[in-house]
Enzyme design. Structure first.
Site, PDB file in Angstrom:
ATOM      1  N   GLN B 193       0.836  -1.208   0.000  1.00  0.00           N
ATOM      2  CA  GLN B 193       0.000   0.000   0.000  1.00  0.00           C
ATOM      3  C   GLN B 193       0.863   1.249   0.000  1.00  0.00           C
ATOM      4  O   GLN B 193       0.342   2.352  -0.064  1.00  0.00           O
ATOM      5  CB  GLN B 193      -0.868   0.033   1.267  1.00  0.00           C
ATOM      6  CG  GLN B 193      -1.976  -0.986   1.318  1.00  0.00           C
ATOM      7  CD  GLN B 193      -2.624  -1.023   2.692  1.00  0.00           C
ATOM      8  OE1 GLN B 193      -2.421  -1.947   3.457  1.00  0.00           O
ATOM      9  NE2 GLN B 193      -3.425  -0.016   3.023  1.00  0.00           N
ATOM     10  N   PHE B 224      -5.986  -4.211   3.304  1.00  0.00           N
ATOM     11  CA  PHE B 224      -6.738  -3.874   4.523  1.00  0.00           C
ATOM     12  C   PHE B 224      -5.880  -3.242   5.609  1.00  0.00           C
ATOM     13  O   PHE B 224      -6.206  -3.334   6.791  1.00  0.00           O
ATOM     14  CB  PHE B 224      -7.461  -5.115   5.070  1.00  0.00           C
ATOM     15  CG  PHE B 224      -8.179  -5.904   4.015  1.00  0.00           C
ATOM     16  CD1 PHE B 224      -9.228  -5.336   3.320  1.00  0.00           C
ATOM     17  CD2 PHE B 224      -7.789  -7.197   3.674  1.00  0.00           C
ATOM     18  CE1 PHE B 224      -9.892  -6.030   2.317  1.00  0.00           C
ATOM     19  CE2 PHE B 224      -8.436  -7.902   2.680  1.00  0.00           C
ATOM     20  CZ  PHE B 224      -9.487  -7.324   1.996  1.00  0.00           C
ATOM     21  N   GLU B 228       0.399  -1.727   4.686  1.00  0.00           N
ATOM     22  CA  GLU B 228       0.727  -0.310   4.788  1.00  0.00           C
ATOM     23  C   GLU B 228       2.192  -0.161   5.197  1.00  0.00           C
ATOM     24  O   GLU B 228       3.008   0.368   4.457  1.00  0.00           O
ATOM     25  CB  GLU B 228      -0.185   0.396   5.793  1.00  0.00           C
ATOM     26  CG  GLU B 228       0.133   1.883   5.932  1.00  0.00           C
ATOM     27  CD  GLU B 228      -0.888   2.634   6.781  1.00  0.00           C
ATOM     28  OE1 GLU B 228      -1.957   2.094   7.063  1.00  0.00           O
ATOM     29  OE2 GLU B 228      -0.596   3.787   7.156  1.00  0.00           O
ATOM     30  N   ARG B 306      -6.038   7.386  17.123  1.00  0.00           N
ATOM     31  CA  ARG B 306      -7.340   7.324  16.450  1.00  0.00           C
ATOM     32  C   ARG B 306      -8.381   6.661  17.342  1.00  0.00           C
ATOM     33  O   ARG B 306      -9.556   7.034  17.321  1.00  0.00           O
ATOM     34  CB  ARG B 306      -7.237   6.634  15.095  1.00  0.00           C
ATOM     35  CG  ARG B 306      -8.525   6.702  14.287  1.00  0.00           C
ATOM     36  CD  ARG B 306      -8.349   6.308  12.833  1.00  0.00           C
ATOM     37  NE  ARG B 306      -7.833   7.390  12.001  1.00  0.00           N
ATOM     38  CZ  ARG B 306      -8.599   8.236  11.307  1.00  0.00           C
ATOM     39  NH1 ARG B 306      -9.914   8.131  11.329  1.00  0.00           N
ATOM     40  NH2 ARG B 306      -8.049   9.184  10.592  1.00  0.00           N
ATOM     41  N   ARG B 338      -7.857  -1.793   8.619  1.00  0.00           N
ATOM     42  CA  ARG B 338      -9.105  -1.095   8.282  1.00  0.00           C
ATOM     43  C   ARG B 338      -9.836  -0.565   9.532  1.00  0.00           C
ATOM     44  O   ARG B 338     -10.330  -1.328  10.350  1.00  0.00           O
ATOM     45  CB  ARG B 338     -10.009  -2.064   7.540  1.00  0.00           C
ATOM     46  CG  ARG B 338     -11.035  -1.403   6.652  1.00  0.00           C
ATOM     47  CD  ARG B 338     -11.761  -2.467   5.881  1.00  0.00           C
ATOM     48  NE  ARG B 338     -12.499  -1.943   4.743  1.00  0.00           N
ATOM     49  CZ  ARG B 338     -13.092  -2.704   3.828  1.00  0.00           C
ATOM     50  NH1 ARG B 338     -13.014  -4.007   3.899  1.00  0.00           N
ATOM     51  NH2 ARG B 338     -13.747  -2.163   2.834  1.00  0.00           N
ATOM     52  N   PHE B 340      -8.205   1.376  11.628  1.00  0.00           N
ATOM     53  CA  PHE B 340      -7.074   1.822  12.451  1.00  0.00           C
ATOM     54  C   PHE B 340      -7.476   1.705  13.925  1.00  0.00           C
ATOM     55  O   PHE B 340      -7.905   0.635  14.336  1.00  0.00           O
ATOM     56  CB  PHE B 340      -6.707   3.254  12.019  1.00  0.00           C
ATOM     57  CG  PHE B 340      -5.225   3.532  11.932  1.00  0.00           C
ATOM     58  CD1 PHE B 340      -4.372   2.702  11.223  1.00  0.00           C
ATOM     59  CD2 PHE B 340      -4.672   4.647  12.553  1.00  0.00           C
ATOM     60  CE1 PHE B 340      -3.007   2.976  11.139  1.00  0.00           C
ATOM     61  CE2 PHE B 340      -3.317   4.942  12.471  1.00  0.00           C
ATOM     62  CZ  PHE B 340      -2.491   4.098  11.761  1.00  0.00           C
ATOM     63  N   THR B 436      -4.351  11.557  10.890  1.00  0.00           N
ATOM     64  CA  THR B 436      -4.250  12.482  12.020  1.00  0.00           C
ATOM     65  C   THR B 436      -2.893  13.173  12.057  1.00  0.00           C
ATOM     66  O   THR B 436      -2.703  14.143  12.779  1.00  0.00           O
ATOM     67  CB  THR B 436      -4.501  11.749  13.351  1.00  0.00           C
ATOM     68  OG1 THR B 436      -3.668  10.595  13.396  1.00  0.00           O
ATOM     69  CG2 THR B 436      -5.952  11.326  13.473  1.00  0.00           C
ATOM     70  N   ALA B 505      -6.162   5.231   5.506  1.00  0.00           N
ATOM     71  CA  ALA B 505      -7.045   6.200   6.159  1.00  0.00           C
ATOM     72  C   ALA B 505      -8.260   6.529   5.288  1.00  0.00           C
ATOM     73  O   ALA B 505      -8.823   7.622   5.380  1.00  0.00           O
ATOM     74  CB  ALA B 505      -6.285   7.477   6.533  1.00  0.00           C
ATOM     75  N   GLU B 732     -12.908   2.533   5.246  1.00  0.00           N
ATOM     76  CA  GLU B 732     -12.935   1.984   6.600  1.00  0.00           C
ATOM     77  C   GLU B 732     -14.282   2.073   7.324  1.00  0.00           C
ATOM     78  O   GLU B 732     -14.661   1.137   8.031  1.00  0.00           O
ATOM     79  CB  GLU B 732     -11.870   2.698   7.459  1.00  0.00           C
ATOM     80  CG  GLU B 732     -10.459   2.445   6.999  1.00  0.00           C
ATOM     81  CD  GLU B 732      -9.486   3.454   7.608  1.00  0.00           C
ATOM     82  OE1 GLU B 732      -9.486   4.616   7.160  1.00  0.00           O
ATOM     83  OE2 GLU B 732      -8.745   3.085   8.519  1.00  0.00           O
TER      84      GLU B 732
END
Lengths: 472, 777
Positions: B193, B224, B228, B306, B338, B340, B436, B505, B732
């Site tokens: 990702q 998912f 990342e 988060r 997904r 977070f 964020t 995100a 998400e």
């Protein structure tokens, strides 16, 4: 003796030799034939990404296309098969109706499971017209998707216009191809590579003679569990005996009330056999394994594996099934309930194989209950399973047969409990003392599928469920 | 409605779609595998690879010493690519094997001789709290006077919400191929990702400059969040082999190794105290969140942030205090998944509401309704809520789903004697869109128009099935009003789009779609000027007629200003006032080329107006919110604890969806993934080793598990004009609606209980049956 395996792939004859015959079919398809539409995710037959269609020409009576998992089919077992992959569905470079429906209904997201689903839906329309939503779910049990939540796939499967769809059985000149492959596979097979060998005789006598004269042989029939073990790097015996060319093992017989079937009869064929005769057993088989596995795995294989959580074992044990064993000196019959001596230890000699299974269809006075408990309802290995067959005379239990799996080293009949239930009135069955008897006669352990405490509780509850369902 | 299928849909169904392991083998290519730690914590005292080197086909084995730089981490650089003197989790990579043969890799791994002096391991959040084993600073957010307000509350509940992890179970396991190029360059094809991070980490680990490394991502077979940060090490491994051997190198993890080695959704334990009035209005909430970060930091601190930012979910709580700490344990470093941190915050407050309802003997639906946010309210971190649609969504459930009759049916069923117990619950999601961390909210795009009028678009977005490429193609196609088939979104590559953020995100389509649109608009403006000039020229002076002859003056677009009248419509460009005088898009492109007008442009986008101070816990971190509500009815088998989902009604606000079909699929897919997390997906460890490391033991939902009746409605919301094409991010948020399955199970259990039942997540069949045994008397 033949030294090559033959199958057809999307209408083309393929010959396999040497070490290659021990590779999983999916590897042969992906890395040798460049048919990379067939995906491998789990390599254990649990996700369906590797689904292909096959028809077996060895068993003459069954030239019907069906879906299987190519990842756990060891190469030599493809011998005599017609195989069609996703690439073989559309011959003229246009997508077929199943594929088009998946496109227009957003059936794929990441796309990795999609060819497998296309094959599974194709399989469904091979067997069934105008499927219901429940049919669709049953046919797609063996395919996992992590993206879509399945809703768009179900919609795609429903939206297929059958008038536009061409079946696999109509795609190629199968008659000619069958003739061709039958010529190639009419003799026994013996392949010896550097590290391992496989022998596939034409008769049962040759098979047991080989077992009698050879040490450390692994028998391959449906081999859906062996395929997993190979993929996971476990070392199997280097000598392999394959039963796939022995025609009599595919036989199914029904005489009066007695059903018997050979070692090569698949779970799917078994289900067809009992669909009308023992509907409750058929319902149970619906949540047991996927179509892909059922089209490959055999009932005898499930019994012979000896797993204490095998799902056919308790059902057949409660139906008083008998095994016919064939050895180099002849046949003998062993009741299934006496077959298991300890964890994966059997009443079976070195030169013997399970030849067939037989059981009597239960009469209308017999109350049945077949259950499995697993983390997920469908396509999951049991944590605990149980089978009850109570022969009744009015409200008196004349013969109680109770089998549990997942509560000890082998599947077992709870004979002490059975004895104490004999002659009991059904109204008295649900008493706490009786239910406690179940607990006293099972000895589960904790593992990945459930704790000991849970198994004890659910073991008792399954018995209560059986009572509630039959005598509400 | 015109349907635009996924841009790879046909390639998906034919099997033509190429994933990493589908790439043809090239000459000299070698197979790569990872030898990893068999113990969860220990000192490596001896590592001997000599026997493994003797295995047929093995060419090389590399260890930490072969890397120029061995520490990485998306936030803190605390994790070695290859363990050096100690190991901290089962599955931690130690050595990399390169072999000519795939089948001998298992044997080679078995022949590596490793001696490890075992150290004491920490496996749980409780142990880590006791030993104060934490990662990163404690964060806090506070609003109002929670301590004082709690004291004054008429009713209080206290509890702990235990939340287990979840494996991503993307179908394509981690995969990477590295090709060595001249001058020490490396080209990586990865299932990632985050191609930019792969590029940077490969360069760093091998001691190369970033301009020597290119990372290309065509597509992923699912991600998912699991690809990342955690895709990068595997690319480092293939790059190392390719670099050392000067041969292409391929690493495809088996599903088992993937599940054992890679991190999961963070487990959480959230301690809370809540105060409320007799109506169920929450007056104060105080919570301490602890997550299990695993052995290294990875993204866990951002995930915790988060979670804290989503502890309010859809509910306005006037006095609020939340603290969060990441625990260090000897399990694989947990990572993005997904939602977070969102789901872990949200399930906590949804659980609290379910318990308040039980405590007050009310329908949880009513308790939720009176606590909902309305426009003008302010969140605990100080962001004002605008254009709020949550009350409207609840109204939809109430009216369209006939909630109250539904509740009566459930009650009636439970009052009769059945072998099943039913439960009903509706939960909400209000998911903040934006990273964020402010600087991550940027993206760039490249739009190239070719001379036949077809267009290639490249952005930093990676395609993992979510349809981001389709949406971008739609945006560009609509911009020029040309057929979507004339647009092709190209593989993501760091040489075309550098310095990108992970596609994460939920922001992929927002950021990259807007960047592509901005590039397209730059081109369109020039093309409009060109068209204006061309259309006002006689045919014989057009570029096509005089190409190369030099007989006509060149069009100077800088001299043209008034083009308001020019329209692009259905493949033609003309002045609105003179529709008959038109030029086709492809002819215009040729004219533009012949008049030296640029046909390539870059676009850039950043979410405007966002800021968040992590130390004070205040700001406006989110560009906007995506909202939804789901009502779910479940049935529990009294004898086995088996949970069936009978019906789910989802109402989702996605603004004005760019692609309805794709968004529907995102919603249903995310919901079922959430359902799996809260029910059947059970990670089972033994001494730090994941035992449920394949689908035979790890159960994601199957086709039979989805709600028997599964309704999904995207409401019409034209209020949100902030985002590209007035759409909203979708990836998400709907996952969090899967929580309604969990609360519905709790509702069912509560219906048979005198008291509030503490239930952890997931609600496995085992837990459900055992709770039923304990509480239903």
């Amino acid at each position: 003796m033949r030294t090559s395996v033959f199958f057809t792939l999307n209408g083309k004859l393929i010959e396999l030799k040497n070490e290659d015959v021990f590779l999983p079919l999916s590897d042969i398809l992906r890395y040798q034939q460049r048919k990379t539409g067939t995906k491998v995710v789990c390599a254990e037959g649990d996700c369906g990404a590797c689904t292909v269609m096959i028809a077996n020409t060895i068993n003459n009576n069954d030239l019907k296309f069906k879906a299987i998992n190519s990842c756990i089919l060891t190469g030599f077992l493809a011998d005599g098969m017609h195989i069609v992959t996703v690439e073989g569905l559309n011959k003229d470079n246009s997508i077929n109706e199943v594929q088009d429906s998946m496109v227009r209904n957003f059936g794929g997201q990441c796309g990795f499971c999609t060819p497998g689903f296309v094959m599974a839906i194709t399989n469904m329309y091979e067997q069934k017209s105008k499927p219901s939503c429940q049919n669709i779910k049953n046919y797609l049990t063996g395919n996992l998707c992590r993206c879509t939540g399945y809703k768009p796939i179900i919609e795609a499967a429903q939206d297929v216009d059958e008038n536009k769809h061409s079946k696999v059985s109509e795609l190629y000149n199968w008659e000619e191809l069958t003739k061709k492959i039958k010529e190639k596979t009419s003799s026994p097979l013996l392949i010896e590579s550097q590290a391992q060998s496989v022998y596939a005789p034409l008769t049962i006598q040759e098979a047991v003679d080989y077992l009698a004269s050879t040490q450390n042989v692994r028998i391959f029939s449906g081999a859906t569990d062996l395929g997993v073990q190979i993929n996971k790097g476990r070392k199997l015996e280097s000598k392999k005996l394959s039963l796939h060319l022995i025609k009599e093992l595919y036989e199914i017989k029904k005489e009066n009330n007695k059903i018997s079937f050979g070692a090569k009869v698949t779970l799917h064929q078994f289900q067809e056999l009992i669909e009308k005769e023992v509907p409750k057993l058929n319902d149970f088989f619906h949540i047991f394994a996927s179509p892909q596995i059922k089209n490959t795995a055999t009932v005898v294989g499930n019994l012979a594996n000896g797993s204490p959580i095998a799902d056919s074992t308790p059902t057949l044990m409660s139906l008083d099934a008998e095994l016919t064993l064939m050895g180099s000196q002849g046949k003998r019959v062993v009741p299934l309930k006496n077959f298991y001596k300890d964890y994966k230890k059997f009443d079976l000699l070195q030169d013997e194989i399970i030849y067939s299974v037989s059981f009597e269809i239960p009469n209308s006075n017999t109350k049945l209950g077949f259950y499995k408990v697993s983390q997920r309802r469908d396509l999951d290995i049991s944590c605990v399973n149980a089978a009850f067959a109570f022969e009744m005379s009015q409200d008196i239990i004349t013969n109680a047969k109770i089998t549990y799996g997942g509560v000890g080293p082998t599947t077992k009949r709870l004979q002490t409990v059975e004895k104490s239930f004999q002659g009991l009135k059904i109204q008295d069955l649900a008493k706490e003392a009786n239910i406690k008897l179940i607990e006293d006669n099972i000895a589960p352990i904790s593992d990945v599928r459930g704790t000991k405490d849970f198994r004890i509780v659910v073991g008792k509850k399954l018995f209560e469920k059986f009572i509630q369902e039959n005598w509400p | 409605m015109k349907v635009t299928p996924h841009d790879s849909a046909v390639a998906h169904v034919t099997g033509d779609a190429e994933y990493i392991d589908d790439r043809p083998f090239v000459q000299g290519e070698v197979y790569v595998d990872v030898f990893y730690s068999p113990v969860s914590h220990g000192k490596i005292t001896n590592l001997d690879t000599s026997e493994a080197m003797k295995v047929d086909g093995v060419i090389a084995i590399y260890t930490a010493n072969d890397l120029k730089h061995n520490l990485w981490g998306s936030i803190f650089h605390d994790q070695p690519f290859l363990a050096e003197d100690k190991v901290q989790f089962v599955g931690e990579p130690i050595a990399i094997i390169a072999s000519e043969s795939k089948h001998n890799l298992i044997e080679a791994k078995q022949k590596i001789n490793i001696e490890i002096e075992t150290l004491k391991s920490t496996y749980t959040i409780e142990e880590a709290i006791t030993t104060k084993n934490f990662i990163g600073p404690q964060r806090a957010i506070k609003k109002g006077e929670p301590e004082k307000a709690l004291k004054d509350c008429p009713h209080k509940l206290k509890g702990v919400m235990k939340i287990a992890g979840q494996d991503h179970f993307y179908l394509e396991s981690q995969a990477s191929i590295a090709y060595p190029k001249e001058d020490g360059q490396i080209e990586i094809h990865a299932s990632s990702q985050h191609p930019t991070e792969v590029q940077h980490l490969v360069a760093e680990a091998l001691g190369l400059k970033q301009h020597q490394v290119v990372c290309v991502v065509k597509r992923m077979g699912g991600a998912f969040g699991g690809k990342e940060s955690q895709a990068a090490p595997f690319s480092v491994f293939t790059a190392l082999v390719a670099h050392k051997l000067n041969r292409p190198a391929r690493l495809i993890l088996t599903k088992d190794d993937d599940m054992i080695m890679t991190g999961k959704r963070n487990p959480f334990q959230n301690f809370y105290e809540v105060g409320f009035d007799e109506k169920g209005k929450i007056l104060a909430l105080k919570a301490d969140l602890y997550s299990d970060g695993g052995a290294y930091a990875d993204l866990s601190t951002a995930i915790m942030e988060r979670a804290m930012l989503h502890l309010d979910n859809a509910y306005h709580i006037p006095n609020f205090s939340v603290q969060g700490l990441v625990c260090k344990t000897n399990t694989p470093p947990n990572t993005a998944f997904r939602g977070f941190g969102g789901p872990k915050g949200v399930v906590t407050i949804e659980n609290i509401i379910e318990d308040i309802a039980k405590y007050l003997n009310k329908d949880s639906f009513e308790v939720r309704k009176i606590n909902l946010y309305h426009s003008g309210d302010t969140t605990h971190y100080g962001q004002e809520i605008d254009d709020e649609v949550l009350p409207e969504l609840f109204e939809k459930v109430e009216k369209s789903s006939h909630y109250h009759e539904w509740r009566k049916r459930v009650q009636k069923h439970n009052n009769e004697n059945h072998s099943t117990i039913r439960g009903l619950s509706a939960t909400a999601v209000k998911f903040g869109i934006s990273f964020t961390t402010r600087f991550l909210n940027q993206g760039n795009a490249l739009v190239n128009i070719h001379m036949d009028g077809t267009i290639q678009v490249s952005t930093g977005a990676t395609e993992m099935g979510q349809g981001v490429n389709t949406k971008i193609a739609q945006i560009v196609s609509e911009c020029f009003s040309i057929p979507i088939n004339d647009i092709r979104v190209m593989p993501t590559s760091t040489e075309k789009n550098p310095n990108t953020s992970a596609t994460a995100a939920s922001s992929g389509s927002d950021i990259n779609g807007q960047a592509a649109l901005s590039a397209a608009q730059t081109l369109k403006e020039n093309l409009a000027k060109t068209a204006y000039a061309v259309l006002n020229r006689p045919q014989e002076l057009r570029g096509k007629a005089v190409a190369g002859a030099g007989t006509a003056p060149e069009i100077d677009i800088s001299a043209i200003s008034d083009i308001k009248d020019i329209v692009f419509k259905d493949g033609y460009i003309y002045q609105e006032s003179i529709p008959n005088n038109k030029i086709s898009f492809s002819d215009l492109i040729l004219e533009a080329y012949l008049n030296r007008v640029p046909l390539t442009a870059q676009g850039f986008f950043r979410y405007p107006g966002i800021h968040y101070n992590k130390e004070t816990g205040t700001g406006r971190p989110f560009f906007y919110f995506t909202n939804g509500v789901a009502a779910t009815e479940v049935s529990i088998d009294k004898f086995t604890g088996e949970v069936k989902v009978l019906r789910t009604d989802i109402f989702m606000d996605l603004g004005r969806p760019i692609n309805h079909g794709i968004d529907q699929g995102q919603v249903t897919g995310a919901f079922i993934q959430g359902q799996g997390w809260v029910t059947t997906e059970n990670l089972f460890y033994k001494d730090g080793l994941l035992i449920s490391h394949s689908p035979s033991t790890y159960k994601i939902p199957s086709i039979h598990d989805i709600p028997r009746e599964f309704n999904c409605t995207l409401i019409e919301n034209n209020l949100n004009q902030k985002n590209v094409r007035a759409s909203k991010a979708v990836g998400e948020p709907p996952l969090l609606l899967g929580i309604s399955v969990w609360t519905a199970v709790k509702d069912a259990l509560h219906s048979k209980s005198q008291e509030v039942i503490p239930m952890s997540l997931p609600a496995t069949q085992e837990q459900v049956l055992m709770l039923l045994e304990e509480y239903s008397k």
